[in-house]
Enzyme design. Structure first.
Site, PDB file in Angstrom:
ATOM      1  N   LYS A 277      29.021  28.617  37.240  1.00  0.00           N
ATOM      2  CA  LYS A 277      27.962  29.046  38.257  1.00  0.00           C
ATOM      3  C   LYS A 277      28.533  28.072  39.220  1.00  0.00           C
ATOM      4  O   LYS A 277      28.910  26.889  39.045  1.00  0.00           O
ATOM      5  CB  LYS A 277      26.497  28.692  37.857  1.00  0.00           C
ATOM      6  CG  LYS A 277      26.041  29.833  36.917  1.00  0.00           C
ATOM      7  CD  LYS A 277      24.357  29.554  36.516  1.00  0.00           C
ATOM      8  CE  LYS A 277      24.063  30.344  35.480  1.00  0.00           C
ATOM      9  NZ  LYS A 277      24.005  31.807  35.850  1.00  0.00           N
ATOM     10  N   ARG A 351      22.405  36.827  26.185  1.00  0.00           N
ATOM     11  CA  ARG A 351      22.347  37.844  25.102  1.00  0.00           C
ATOM     12  C   ARG A 351      23.207  37.527  23.824  1.00  0.00           C
ATOM     13  O   ARG A 351      22.968  38.162  22.825  1.00  0.00           O
ATOM     14  CB  ARG A 351      23.022  39.218  25.820  1.00  0.00           C
ATOM     15  CG  ARG A 351      24.344  39.048  26.277  1.00  0.00           C
ATOM     16  CD  ARG A 351      24.906  39.888  27.283  1.00  0.00           C
ATOM     17  NE  ARG A 351      24.431  39.485  28.571  1.00  0.00           N
ATOM     18  CZ  ARG A 351      24.695  40.493  29.807  1.00  0.00           C
ATOM     19  NH1 ARG A 351      25.231  41.482  29.579  1.00  0.00           N
ATOM     20  NH2 ARG A 351      24.102  40.135  30.917  1.00  0.00           N
TER      21      ARG A 351
HETATM   22  N1  BES Z   1      20.367  32.581  33.144  1.00  0.00           N
HETATM   23  C1  BES Z   1      21.242  33.550  33.756  1.00  0.00           C
HETATM   24  C2  BES Z   1      20.271  34.829  34.469  1.00  0.00           C
HETATM   25  C3  BES Z   1      19.267  34.282  35.723  1.00  0.00           C
HETATM   26  C4  BES Z   1      19.768  34.362  37.102  1.00  0.00           C
HETATM   27  C5  BES Z   1      18.111  33.745  35.479  1.00  0.00           C
HETATM   28  C6  BES Z   1      18.887  33.969  38.038  1.00  0.00           C
HETATM   29  C7  BES Z   1      17.173  33.466  36.453  1.00  0.00           C
HETATM   30  C8  BES Z   1      17.620  33.320  37.793  1.00  0.00           C
HETATM   31  C9  BES Z   1      22.161  34.375  32.872  1.00  0.00           C
HETATM   32  O1  BES Z   1      22.439  33.534  31.809  1.00  0.00           O
HETATM   33  C10 BES Z   1      23.241  34.835  33.488  1.00  0.00           C
HETATM   34  O2  BES Z   1      24.032  34.054  34.091  1.00  0.00           O
HETATM   35  N2  BES Z   1      23.545  36.061  33.669  1.00  0.00           N
HETATM   36  C11 BES Z   1      24.673  36.509  34.528  1.00  0.00           C
HETATM   37  C12 BES Z   1      25.286  37.886  33.766  1.00  0.00           C
HETATM   38  C13 BES Z   1      26.548  38.139  34.235  1.00  0.00           C
HETATM   39  C14 BES Z   1      27.578  37.106  33.920  1.00  0.00           C
HETATM   40  C15 BES Z   1      26.801  39.599  33.465  1.00  0.00           C
HETATM   41  C16 BES Z   1      24.124  37.146  35.842  1.00  0.00           C
HETATM   42  O3  BES Z   1      23.197  37.459  35.962  1.00  0.00           O
HETATM   43  O4  BES Z   1      24.774  36.538  36.973  1.00  0.00           O
HETATM   44 ZN    ZN Z   2      24.280  32.549  32.283  1.00  0.00          ZN
END
Ligand code: BES
Ligand code: ZN
Ligand code: ZN
Length: 496
Positions: A277, A351
Site C-alpha cells: 500500500k 479473503r
Molecule cells: N484491509 C483492506 C481493505 C480496507 C480498505 C479496509 C480501506 C479499510 C479501509 C484490504 O485488505 C484491501 O487492501 N483490499 C484491497 C483489495 C484489492 C487489492 C482487490 C482494496 O480494497 O483495495
Molecule cells: Zn489488504
C-alpha cells in the site's frame, strides 16, 4: 459512570443538566403545565424561536433556587422518522453539549413519546448505550493527563413509575452492550506493535478465564495450523515475523437451538504485502482486525446475556507484511477445503484468511449459520461511504432477520447483491479461483470469492471497511475504532 433510575419528580433531582427531548410536533406539551419547568422552557422556546429540529439543542439557565444548573431541550425532529439510531444520535448530541458546559451529573428524562416506536426496555437501552459511547475517549498513550475535559460521572434516568422495571432491564443490557463496544474500540485503537496475533490470542484466553468456564478457548499455533492445511491463511502470514494464531472461542448453553459461527477478519496490520500500500492508505491499517475485535468483544460479555445458541468465534490472526519470505503475486495456495487460489494481489489478503475460516466453519464446525465481519474492501467504502456496512448473504430469510436486528441495534448496513453473473471475474486460468476480480464491483467479487468457501451453509458477510473506523469525531464515537458490529451481533445472538 454511575447510572441510577428514579421515578421522582424531576424538579427535585440535584444535577448539572436536566435533559428533555422533543419532536417538532410535541414541543407544545413540553412547555405546558404541569410539565416540569414548563414556564421557564416556554419562555426560552418562544424567545429563541426554537422548533426542536433533529439534533438542535436549546440550553437554558435555570433559576438559582432550582435543583438543576442548566436545562436542555434536544430536538428529535419528525416523529415518523424516529428510531433507535435517531434517539442515539440525539443523546450523543446532548452529551457533547454537556461536555461544553462541564456537566458531571446529568438527568435524562425518559420521554413517554418514544414508546410509540420503541419498547421501554429498548428506549432506555438506546439512551444508556449512547451516553456511554458518546463519552468514550482513548488517551492511555498520552503522557500527561491532558484529558482536562470534564466527563460525565453520574447519570440519573427519570422515568414514569410504570416504566421502571422495563427501564431497569434496558439499563442493564445497555451497560453490557456498551462495555462490549468499548472493549472493541480499545482493541482497534491500540497500536499495532501491541495488538499482534499473539496479543489477540492472549485476549481470547483472558476472556475465557474471566468467564468462569462458560467460555472455552483453543489457540492453534503455526504447526497446528499447518497440520490442518490452512494454507491460504498461512500464505498471508508468511511475510511476517509475528507467528500466526488461529483462535477459537466457544459458548454452549444447555439445549442450544442452533450452532452459529461468528468469524472476524484478524489482520493485525495490513501493509498490502508485496503489493504494498502507499503510505497514506497504510496509515490506518491497524484497523484491519476490527472484525476480530468485534468477535472477541461479543465473547467478553456473552455469558452475561441469555443466548440460546451455541456460538463459536473464529479468528485467523496474522500480519500482512512484505519480506523475502512473503507471498508473491502469482503464487497458488491450497485452502483447507482443497480449493486452489491464484494470488494476484497480496493486498487482497483478508479473503485468503477467511477462505480457510469459512471452510473450517462449514466442514469442521458443521455450523448451522456463519456470520463473518471483515474490513474487506476499499470498494465497499466507495459504494456505501464510511457510515454504512455492506451486507451480503446466501439466504434471504437469514438476511431479513439480520436486517431487523441491525435496526434495533443502531447499526447501519445495506444489503448488496451476491450477483452470480460476476463469478467469471474471479475465475483463474491456472487455479480454481483467483483472489481479485476486475476493475469494478470489487466488494461484490470479494463476497463471491468468500461464498466459494462458505458453500451451502447459510452465511452472512458484512464488509465493515467503512464503519469500523471513523476518521473524524462524531457524536457517538471519537476518531478511531467504532466497535461497529458488536451490538448487531449481540442482538442477533440474543434474538429468538
Ligand atoms: N484491509 C483492506 C481493505 C480496507 C480498505 C479496509 C480501506 C479499510 C479501509 C484490504 O485488505 C484491501 O487492501 N483490499 C484491497 C483489495 C484489492 C487489492 C482487490 C482494496 O480494497 O483495495
Ligand atoms: Zn489488504
Ligand atoms: Zn486487509
Amino acid at each position: 459512570m454511575k447510572f441510577t433510575l428514579k421515578p421522582t419528580d424531576i424538579t427535585e433531582i440535584e444535577s448539572d443538566a436536566v435533559i428533555f427531548f422533543s419532536f417538532d410536533t410535541t414541543l407544545a406539551n413540553l412547555i405546558k403545565e404541569p410539565f416540569p419547568f414548563a414556564k421557564i422552557l416556554k419562555r426560552a422556546v418562544e424567545q429563541e424561536k426554537y422548533q426542536a429540529e433533529f439534533s438542535k439543542t436549546l440550553i437554558i439557565s435555570s433559576p438559582p433556587e432550582s435543583s438543576a444548573y442548566k436545562l436542555m431541550i434536544v430536538g428529535l425532529g419528525k416523529e415518523d422518522e424516529f428510531d433507535y439510531i435517531k434517539l442515539q444520535e440525539a443523546v450523543g448530541q446532548a452529551v457533547s453539549e454537556c461536555r461544553k458546559i462541564k456537566a458531571r451529573k446529568i438527568t435524562i428524562s425518559i420521554m413517554e413519546d418514544w414508546m410509540k416506536k420503541l419498547s421501554p426496555t429498548t428506549a432506555v437501552q438506546a439512551v444508556v448505550e449512547a451516553v456511554i459511547l458518546a463519552s468514550y475517549s482513548f488517551h492511555k498513550f498520552k503522557s500527561s493527563s491532558s484529558s482536562e475535559t470534564v466527563t460525565i460521572e453520574e447519570v440519573v434516568l427519570s422515568a414514569a413509575p410504570a416504566r421502571l422495571s422495563a427501564a431497569e432491564e434496558g439499563l442493564r443490557i445497555g451497560q453490557i452492550y456498551a462495555e462490549a463496544v468499548i472493549f472493541a474500540r480499545d482493541l482497534v485503537n491500540n497500536p499495532p506493535q501491541l495488538t499482534t496475533p499473539t496479543y489477540l490470542a492472549k485476549t481470547a484466553e483472558a476472556i475465557a478465564k474471566s468467564s468462569k468456564d462458560e467460555i472455552k478457548v483453543k489457540i492453534l499455533d503455526q504447526k497446528e495450523i499447518t497440520k490442518l492445511g490452512m494454507n491460504a491463511f498461512l500464505g498471508v502470514s508468511r511475510g511476517s515475523d509475528e507467528p500466526p494464531k488461529f483462535i477459537r472461542l466457544h459458548y454452549k448453553p444447555g439445549n442450544p437451538k442452533k450452532k452459529i459461527v461468528i468469524a472476524g477478519k484478524g489482520i493485525t496490520f495490513d501493509t498490502g504485502g508485496l503489493s504494498l500500500k502507499d503510505a497514506k492508505n497504510m496509515e490506518t491499517m491497524k484497523l484491519d482486525m476490527a472484525g476480530a475485535a468485534a468477535v472477541l468483544s461479543v465473547f467478553q460479555v456473552l455469558s452475561k446475556l441469555d443466548s440460546s445458541y451455541e456460538v463459536v468465534g473464529l479468528i485467523a490472526a496474522c500480519e500482512n507484511m512484505p519480506s523475502g519470505k512473503a507471498l508473491k503475486p502469482g503464487d497458488i495456495l491450497k485452502a483447507i477445503n482443497g480449493k486452489t487460489i491464484e494470488v494476484l494481489n497480496t493486498d487482497a489478503e483478508g479473503r485468503l484468511t477467511l477462505a480457510d475460516v469459512l471452510s473450517y466453519s462449514k466442514d469442521i464446525e458443521k455450523a448451522d449459520e456463519i456470520i463473518d465481519l471483515a474490513t474487506l474492501t476499499g470498494a465497499c467504502v466507495v459504494a456505501l461511504g464510511e457510515d454504512i456496512a455492506g451486507l451480503w448473504g446466501s439466504n434471504d430469510k437469514f438476511l431479513e432477520i439480520f436486517e431487523e436486528c441491525a435496526k434495533l441495534a443502531g447499526e447501519k448496513l445495506w444489503r448488496m447483491p451476491l450477483y452470480a453473473g460476476y463469478k467469471d471475474l474471479i475465475k483463474s486460468h491456472i487455479a480454481d479461483v483467483k483472489n481479485i476480480g476486475g476493475k469494478w464491483g470489487g466488494a461484490i467479487t470479494a463476497s463471491l470469492f468468500l461464498h466459494e468457501f462458505a458453500g451451502s451453509t447459510p452465511w452472512i458477510h458484512l464488509d465493515i471497511a467503512g464503519p469500523a473506523y471513523c476518521e473524524k469525531n462524531t457524536p457517538l464515537s471519537p476518531i478511531g475504532g467504532t466497535g461497529y458490529g458488536v451490538r448487531l451481533l449481540l442482538r442477533y445472538l440474543t434474538s429468538s
